[in-house]
Write a protein that holds these residues in place. Structure first.
Motif, PDB file in Angstrom:
ATOM      1  N   THR A 164       0.747  -1.833   0.066  1.00  0.00           N
ATOM      2  CA  THR A 164       0.239   0.293  -0.178  1.00  0.00           C
ATOM      3  C   THR A 164       0.923   0.882   0.379  1.00  0.00           C
ATOM      4  OG1 THR A 164      -1.727  -1.613   0.732  1.00  0.00           O
ATOM      5  CG2 THR A 164      -1.924   1.303   1.493  1.00  0.00           C
ATOM      6  N   HIS A 165       1.991   0.900   0.611  1.00  0.00           N
ATOM      7  CA  HIS A 165       2.648   2.729   0.695  1.00  0.00           C
ATOM      8  C   HIS A 165       3.629   2.514  -0.104  1.00  0.00           C
ATOM      9  CE1 HIS A 165       2.676   3.086   4.937  1.00  0.00           C
ATOM     10  NE2 HIS A 165       2.703   2.192   5.239  1.00  0.00           N
ATOM     11  N   LYS A 166       3.855   1.200  -1.477  1.00  0.00           N
ATOM     12  CA  LYS A 166       4.549   1.443  -2.278  1.00  0.00           C
ATOM     13  C   LYS A 166       3.735   2.488  -2.999  1.00  0.00           C
ATOM     14  CE  LYS A 166       8.010  -2.001  -2.538  1.00  0.00           C
ATOM     15  NZ  LYS A 166       8.574  -3.316  -3.304  1.00  0.00           N
ATOM     16  N   TYR A 167       2.554   1.291  -3.465  1.00  0.00           N
ATOM     17  CA  TYR A 167       1.467   1.885  -4.314  1.00  0.00           C
ATOM     18  C   TYR A 167       1.867   3.433  -4.123  1.00  0.00           C
ATOM     19  CZ  TYR A 167      -2.758   2.155  -6.846  1.00  0.00           C
ATOM     20  OH  TYR A 167      -3.700   2.127  -7.557  1.00  0.00           O
ATOM     21  N   ARG A 168       1.087   3.843  -3.303  1.00  0.00           N
ATOM     22  CA  ARG A 168       0.849   5.940  -3.431  1.00  0.00           C
ATOM     23  C   ARG A 168       2.209   6.541  -3.139  1.00  0.00           C
ATOM     24  NH1 ARG A 168      -1.185   5.154   3.228  1.00  0.00           N
ATOM     25  NH2 ARG A 168      -2.870   3.838   2.659  1.00  0.00           N
ATOM     26  N   TYR A 169       2.723   5.780  -3.019  1.00  0.00           N
ATOM     27  CA  TYR A 169       4.148   6.922  -3.665  1.00  0.00           C
ATOM     28  C   TYR A 169       4.954   6.575  -5.330  1.00  0.00           C
ATOM     29  CZ  TYR A 169       8.959   7.569  -4.773  1.00  0.00           C
ATOM     30  OH  TYR A 169      10.323   8.349  -5.277  1.00  0.00           O
ATOM     31  N   PHE A 170       4.200   5.575  -5.700  1.00  0.00           N
ATOM     32  CA  PHE A 170       4.306   6.245  -7.127  1.00  0.00           C
ATOM     33  C   PHE A 170       2.997   6.506  -7.681  1.00  0.00           C
ATOM     34  CE2 PHE A 170       6.613   0.985  -6.971  1.00  0.00           C
ATOM     35  CZ  PHE A 170       7.683   1.775  -7.224  1.00  0.00           C
ATOM     36  N   SER A 171       1.904   6.531  -7.017  1.00  0.00           N
ATOM     37  CA  SER A 171       0.973   6.705  -7.854  1.00  0.00           C
ATOM     38  C   SER A 171       1.244   8.888  -7.927  1.00  0.00           C
ATOM     39  CB  SER A 171      -0.497   6.757  -7.153  1.00  0.00           C
ATOM     40  OG  SER A 171      -1.195   5.533  -7.466  1.00  0.00           O
ATOM     41  N   ASP A 172       1.487   8.932  -5.624  1.00  0.00           N
ATOM     42  CA  ASP A 172       2.513  10.933  -5.907  1.00  0.00           C
ATOM     43  C   ASP A 172       3.930  10.931  -6.708  1.00  0.00           C
ATOM     44  OD1 ASP A 172       0.555  10.175  -4.667  1.00  0.00           O
ATOM     45  OD2 ASP A 172       2.067  10.314  -2.517  1.00  0.00           O
ATOM     46  N   TYR A 173       4.322  10.104  -7.539  1.00  0.00           N
ATOM     47  CA  TYR A 173       5.520  10.505  -8.383  1.00  0.00           C
ATOM     48  C   TYR A 173       4.980  10.520  -9.281  1.00  0.00           C
ATOM     49  CZ  TYR A 173      10.449  10.182 -10.229  1.00  0.00           C
ATOM     50  OH  TYR A 173      11.263  10.184 -11.115  1.00  0.00           O
ATOM     51  N   ILE A 174       3.896   9.305  -9.805  1.00  0.00           N
ATOM     52  CA  ILE A 174       3.602  10.198 -11.383  1.00  0.00           C
ATOM     53  C   ILE A 174       2.310  10.984 -11.062  1.00  0.00           C
ATOM     54  CG2 ILE A 174       1.735   9.028 -12.591  1.00  0.00           C
ATOM     55  CD1 ILE A 174       2.375   6.684 -12.131  1.00  0.00           C
ATOM     56  N   GLU A 175       1.992  11.990 -10.269  1.00  0.00           N
ATOM     57  CA  GLU A 175       1.331  12.908 -10.345  1.00  0.00           C
ATOM     58  C   GLU A 175       2.937  14.331 -10.453  1.00  0.00           C
ATOM     59  OE1 GLU A 175      -1.279  15.233  -6.912  1.00  0.00           O
ATOM     60  OE2 GLU A 175      -1.628  13.207  -6.924  1.00  0.00           O
ATOM     61  N   ARG A 176       3.085  13.724  -9.828  1.00  0.00           N
ATOM     62  CA  ARG A 176       4.490  14.842 -10.104  1.00  0.00           C
ATOM     63  C   ARG A 176       5.297  15.020 -11.898  1.00  0.00           C
ATOM     64  NH1 ARG A 176       7.847  13.386  -4.650  1.00  0.00           N
ATOM     65  NH2 ARG A 176       6.734  11.860  -5.564  1.00  0.00           N
ATOM     66  N   LEU A 177       5.348  13.872 -12.330  1.00  0.00           N
ATOM     67  CA  LEU A 177       5.532  14.075 -13.859  1.00  0.00           C
ATOM     68  C   LEU A 177       4.954  14.831 -14.568  1.00  0.00           C
ATOM     69  CD1 LEU A 177       7.664  10.372 -13.171  1.00  0.00           C
ATOM     70  CD2 LEU A 177       8.984  12.277 -13.696  1.00  0.00           C
ATOM     71  N   ASN A 178       2.858  14.110 -13.839  1.00  0.00           N
ATOM     72  CA  ASN A 178       2.173  14.760 -15.017  1.00  0.00           C
ATOM     73  C   ASN A 178       2.694  16.792 -14.278  1.00  0.00           C
ATOM     74  OD1 ASN A 178       1.292  12.972 -15.982  1.00  0.00           O
ATOM     75  ND2 ASN A 178      -0.017  12.597 -14.696  1.00  0.00           N
ATOM     76  N   ILE A 179       2.768  16.217 -13.562  1.00  0.00           N
ATOM     77  CA  ILE A 179       2.937  18.888 -13.429  1.00  0.00           C
ATOM     78  C   ILE A 179       3.921  18.739 -13.218  1.00  0.00           C
ATOM     79  CG2 ILE A 179       3.059  20.018 -12.041  1.00  0.00           C
ATOM     80  CD1 ILE A 179       1.546  18.088  -9.548  1.00  0.00           C
ATOM     81  N   GLU A 180       5.656  18.407 -13.954  1.00  0.00           N
ATOM     82  CA  GLU A 180       6.053  18.834 -14.256  1.00  0.00           C
ATOM     83  C   GLU A 180       6.280  18.495 -15.943  1.00  0.00           C
ATOM     84  OE1 GLU A 180      10.733  17.270 -14.875  1.00  0.00           O
ATOM     85  OE2 GLU A 180      10.075  16.193 -12.698  1.00  0.00           O
TER      86      GLU A 180
END
Length: 120
Positions: free
Chosen positions: A59-75
């Motif tokens: 669950t923690h890994k899933y949240r981390y990767f989801s947040d990372y994808i969101e940051r990449l989309n903003i970038e």
């Protein structure tokens, strides 16, 4: 494990003594104390010995990767707006690299999704 030894000395020994005492003297006070000790022992055995519950790792890994994808989309959005403003083109090498990384991480998320649990 030190924590287990501590539980055995603090909880199990008084629990066994209370069971023996309750068998000899059957009153509500002793039966209630016995149930409280059993519940406390069960609760302590459910608590993980590690700081993070192993079952929540995914669950923690899933949240981390989801947040990372969101940051990449903003970038990517920032790069696209910048390129559109100054060059008139929406894409550049950095957004293409980010899109490849987003695709790879999305594949990881698809593999992690069945392993996650909603225990938190």
């Amino acid at each position: 494990d030190e924590k287990l030894k501590l539980y055995l000395t603090i909880l199990v020994r008084p629990l066994i003594q209370q069971i023996l005492f309750t068998i000899e003297h059957r009153d509500l006070k002793n039966i209630g104390r016995l149930w409280v000790l059993i519940g406390l022992l069960k609760f302590c055995l459910y608590i993980p010995t590690q700081p993070i519950d192993p079952s929540s790792k995914y669950t923690h890994k899933y949240r981390y990767f989801s947040d990372y994808i969101e940051r990449l989309n903003i970038e990517n959005q920032v790069y696209s707006d910048y390129e559109m403003m100054f060059r008139g083109v929406e894409t550049n090498n950095k957004t293409e690299v980010n899109n490849i990384e987003i695709f790879e991480i999305t594949q990881k998320l698809d593999k992690l999704a069945p392993k996650t649990s909603d225990r938190e």
